[in-house]
Design a protein around this motif. Structure first.
Motif, PDB file in Angstrom:
ATOM      1  N   GLY A  28       1.469  -1.257 -11.016  1.00 14.17           N
ATOM      2  CA  GLY A  28       2.438  -1.709 -10.303  1.00 14.17           C
ATOM      3  C   GLY A  28       3.149  -0.016 -10.275  1.00 14.17           C
ATOM      4  O   GLY A  28       4.295  -0.767  -9.495  1.00 14.17           O
ATOM      5  N   LEU A  29       2.162   0.857 -10.352  1.00 15.94           N
ATOM      6  CA  LEU A  29       3.076   2.545 -10.234  1.00 15.94           C
ATOM      7  C   LEU A  29       3.173   2.028  -8.235  1.00 15.94           C
ATOM      8  O   LEU A  29       3.389   3.176  -7.704  1.00 15.94           O
ATOM      9  N   LYS A  58       4.473  12.941 -15.899  1.00 17.54           N
ATOM     10  CA  LYS A  58       3.490  12.490 -16.943  1.00 17.54           C
ATOM     11  C   LYS A  58       3.128  14.396 -17.642  1.00 17.54           C
ATOM     12  O   LYS A  58       3.062  14.580 -18.193  1.00 17.54           O
ATOM     13  N   SER A  59       3.083  15.216 -16.339  1.00 16.49           N
ATOM     14  CA  SER A  59       3.557  17.069 -16.988  1.00 16.49           C
ATOM     15  C   SER A  59       4.613  17.301 -17.729  1.00 16.49           C
ATOM     16  O   SER A  59       4.931  17.967 -18.593  1.00 16.49           O
ATOM     17  N   LEU A  60       5.772  16.255 -17.314  1.00 19.80           N
ATOM     18  CA  LEU A  60       6.842  16.135 -18.679  1.00 19.80           C
ATOM     19  C   LEU A  60       6.782  15.636 -20.285  1.00 19.80           C
ATOM     20  O   LEU A  60       7.516  15.588 -21.209  1.00 19.80           O
ATOM     21  N   GLY A  61       5.443  15.061 -20.365  1.00 18.52           N
ATOM     22  CA  GLY A  61       4.930  14.502 -21.645  1.00 18.52           C
ATOM     23  C   GLY A  61       4.977  12.525 -21.492  1.00 18.52           C
ATOM     24  O   GLY A  61       5.193  12.205 -22.042  1.00 18.52           O
ATOM     25  N   ILE A  67       6.843   5.276 -16.978  1.00 19.37           N
ATOM     26  CA  ILE A  67       6.982   6.111 -16.095  1.00 19.37           C
ATOM     27  C   ILE A  67       6.945   4.588 -14.877  1.00 19.37           C
ATOM     28  O   ILE A  67       8.236   4.942 -13.883  1.00 19.37           O
ATOM     29  N   THR A  68       6.603   3.925 -15.183  1.00 15.83           N
ATOM     30  CA  THR A  68       6.676   2.185 -14.974  1.00 15.83           C
ATOM     31  C   THR A  68       7.597   1.640 -14.117  1.00 15.83           C
ATOM     32  O   THR A  68       7.979   1.437 -13.137  1.00 15.83           O
ATOM     33  N   ASP A  72      10.756   3.754  -9.180  1.00 20.57           N
ATOM     34  CA  ASP A  72      11.232   2.847  -7.794  1.00 20.57           C
ATOM     35  C   ASP A  72      12.658   4.407  -8.169  1.00 20.57           C
ATOM     36  O   ASP A  72      12.739   3.975  -6.521  1.00 20.57           O
ATOM     37  N   LEU A  73      13.243   4.165  -8.845  1.00 21.70           N
ATOM     38  CA  LEU A  73      14.923   5.163  -8.794  1.00 21.70           C
ATOM     39  C   LEU A  73      14.221   6.001  -7.361  1.00 21.70           C
ATOM     40  O   LEU A  73      15.549   6.804  -7.523  1.00 21.70           O
TER      41      LEU A  73
END
Length: 129
Positions: A28-29, A58-61, A67-68, A72-73
């Protein structure tokens, strides 16, 4: 580069595989803007921007599951404030968890040292008899 890209073009520009794009769709990304003809997926600049944002997050961990919940924000709020607030909240939670794990490991390390010392003393006592 046109505003309308097929999956191969999008994957090449974004530096990911078509399989990754399909996987992100299943989570749903991402979603293709439209399908035409024989079911070809077409993507816009928004999907490219999402792929780039996902990579950054993702690089922030952050996990894809995390993230999902808020990706959208970033695309609903032009200031990015709401998205950044959510990222900050998640990172603070990760920091708290990490600090708790470090404290538990430090306790474990202390226990190990004490047990090693105790066993060394027992060995010395038994050796001197």
């Amino acid at each position: 580069m046109t505003d309308k890209m097929r999956i191969g073009e999008l994957s090449q520009i974004a530096g990911v595989t078509p399989r990754t794009i399909r996987y992100y769709e299943n989570l749903g990304l991402l979603s293709p803007n439209e399908r035409e003809g024989k079911g070809f997926r077409y993507y816009s600049q928004t999907e490219l921007a999402k792929l780039q944002k996902i990579d950054c997050l993702k690089s922030l961990g952050l996990t894809l599951e995390e993230i999902t919940t808020f990706i959208d924000l970033y695309f609903q709020d032009s200031t990015d404030i709401r998205g950044k607030q959510k990222v900050l909240e998640i990172l603070q939670f990760h920091l708290k968890e990490t600090d708790e794990k470090i404290a538990a490991l430090e306790d474990f390390r202390s226990d190990l040292k004490a047990n090693i010392l105790k066993i060394q003393q027992q060995i010395q006592e038994l050796s001197s008899q």
